[in-house]
Scaffold this active site. Structure first.
Site, PDB file in Angstrom:
ATOM      1  N   LYS A  54       0.846  -1.208   0.000  1.00 41.59           N
ATOM      2  CA  LYS A  54       0.000   0.000   0.000  1.00 41.59           C
ATOM      3  C   LYS A  54       0.880   1.256   0.000  1.00 41.59           C
ATOM      4  O   LYS A  54       0.617   2.214  -0.732  1.00 41.59           O
ATOM      5  CB  LYS A  54      -0.941  -0.021   1.207  1.00 41.59           C
ATOM      6  CG  LYS A  54      -2.033  -1.076   1.039  1.00 41.59           C
ATOM      7  CD  LYS A  54      -2.744  -1.452   2.325  1.00 41.59           C
ATOM      8  CE  LYS A  54      -3.704  -2.622   2.059  1.00 41.59           C
ATOM      9  NZ  LYS A  54      -4.316  -3.175   3.285  1.00 41.59           N
ATOM     10  N   GLN A  98      -4.267  -1.909   9.660  1.00 37.28           N
ATOM     11  CA  GLN A  98      -4.236  -3.213   9.005  1.00 37.28           C
ATOM     12  C   GLN A  98      -4.877  -4.275   9.897  1.00 37.28           C
ATOM     13  O   GLN A  98      -4.537  -4.406  11.069  1.00 37.28           O
ATOM     14  CB  GLN A  98      -2.776  -3.599   8.684  1.00 37.28           C
ATOM     15  CG  GLN A  98      -2.629  -4.879   7.880  1.00 37.28           C
ATOM     16  CD  GLN A  98      -3.226  -4.790   6.480  1.00 37.28           C
ATOM     17  OE1 GLN A  98      -3.083  -3.776   5.786  1.00 37.28           O
ATOM     18  NE2 GLN A  98      -3.917  -5.836   6.055  1.00 37.28           N
ATOM     19  N   ASP A 121     -10.426   3.033   4.565  1.00 29.62           N
ATOM     20  CA  ASP A 121     -10.811   1.623   4.441  1.00 29.62           C
ATOM     21  C   ASP A 121     -12.335   1.467   4.482  1.00 29.62           C
ATOM     22  O   ASP A 121     -12.853   0.408   4.164  1.00 29.62           O
ATOM     23  CB  ASP A 121     -10.205   0.822   5.610  1.00 29.62           C
ATOM     24  CG  ASP A 121      -9.220  -0.231   5.122  1.00 29.62           C
ATOM     25  OD1 ASP A 121      -9.171  -0.471   3.900  1.00 29.62           O
ATOM     26  OD2 ASP A 121      -8.516  -0.812   5.967  1.00 29.62           O
TER      27      ASP A 121
END
Ligand code: NAP
Length: 292
Positions: A54, A98, A121
């Protein structure tokens, strides 16, 4: 019938090119580059690899990335203090924590702290809640399910009025995918491990999104002829013909399904590349929101 293969790699590249061009335009207008902060708790090698890719994608598109790593025994308070600090930092546009985090961390509590404007996200309860409600608009949609819908749109699959089956009910893929399909007027059925007659349910589907993490479980004769099949699963299968001794396969038996389906995504090279492309898009969107 042989299905049209939906080339996720090429479609994701197109999205990345568009984001890169928009970032360059921002720079030309004197606006700051979008910056993504990642938070990794613990040392899972797969999570570390995802976070690294990412950050790399951000840098390739002219965006900034800042990675924060906490040890596997970090406390809830440490994780939450880090998230709060990133919320307050005006240089940070997007925050990605994450998952999964170590079992002693309350993920829901940590995710709920992420400011809605920085929730790239799309997992904060506020964004998910808005996604679930008619007439409300989330600021960000979770990346993998957004990528699934983008692939369907790009392939020209008609979602409006279609019978859609989402196989799996995870928070990160399936539930938001089902909500996105519903928002586009599909009639949606969510199947899971307690569903009776899975093959019979899937045979009704004009659109199937499968995300269960089971090697090639969906067989060709479960697929309705002409259906669009989006295979989110990423599974390692033993393959003695390969030097590594294994290869990646999806949740759908690709070779069988492609003879029946109208469209199908391969694994790898289907949904996988879309996840990071959509994250890049969301990070750009976060910067645009915060310009205002
Ligand atoms: P998850 O949280 O592990 O959930 C799996 C889901 O599958 C659950 O809802 C479970 O049902 C259902 N399931 C399991 N076995 C089943 C069976 N035999 N019959 C019917 N349903 C069954 O899943 P996830 O995190 O969404 O991941 C799913 C797959 O997608 C994995 O292979 C993962 O690697 C992949 N993935 C790919 C991407 C990408 O970027 N391409 C992103 C995320 C995930 P119950 O709820 O009843 O237990």
């Amino acid at each position: 019938m042989t299905a049209q293969i939906i080339d996720g790699k090429a479609i994701a590249q197109k999205v990345r090119d568009e984001v890169g061009a928009a970032v360059a335009q921002r720079a030309a207008r004197g606006l700051a580059q979008p910056v993504l902060a990642t938070v990794l708790v613990g040392d899972r090698p797969d999570s570390a690899a995802y976070v690294a890719s990412k950050g790399k994608a951000c840098n390739e598109l002219g965006m900034g990335s800042v990675s924060h790593r906490l040890p596997g025994d970090a406390t809830q308070e440490q994780v939450e203090a880090l998230v709060k600090g990133l919320n307050a930092d005006p240089k940070i546009n997007g925050i990605l924590v994450q998952l999964p985090m170590p079992a002693h961390i309350n993920e829901e509590s940590a995710l709920s702290l992420i400011s809605i404007e920085k929730d790239v996200d799309g997992f904060s309860p506020l964004n998910i809640g808005r996604l679930a409600q008619k007439g409300r608009t989330p600021l960000f949609v979770p990346c993998t399910p957004a990528g699934c819908i983008y692939l369907l749109d790009q392939a020209g699959v008609k979602i409006d009025g279609a019978n859609a089956v989402v196989l799996g009910r995870s928070n990160i893929v399936c539930m938001p995918a089902a909500l996105l399909l519903l928002r586009q007027n599909a009639t949606v059925t969510i199947c899971h491990s307690r569903t009776r007659d899975l093959p019979g349910m899937i045979r009704q589907a004009d659109i199937l999104i499968a995300a269960i993490g089971k090697i090639e479980m969906v067989r060709g004769d479960w697929i309705k002829p002409g259906a669009a099949v989006i295979d989110v699963g990423i599974n390692e299968k033993l393959d003695p013909s390969r030097k590594s001794g294994r290869r990646l396969v999806g949740d759908v038996a690709f070779d069988e399904a492609k003879e029946v389906a109208g469209w199908i995504t391969p694994v790898p090279g289907g949904v996988g590349p879309m996840t990071i492309a959509m994250l890049m898009r969301n990070t750009l969107h976060a910067a645009e929101l915060q310009d205002r």
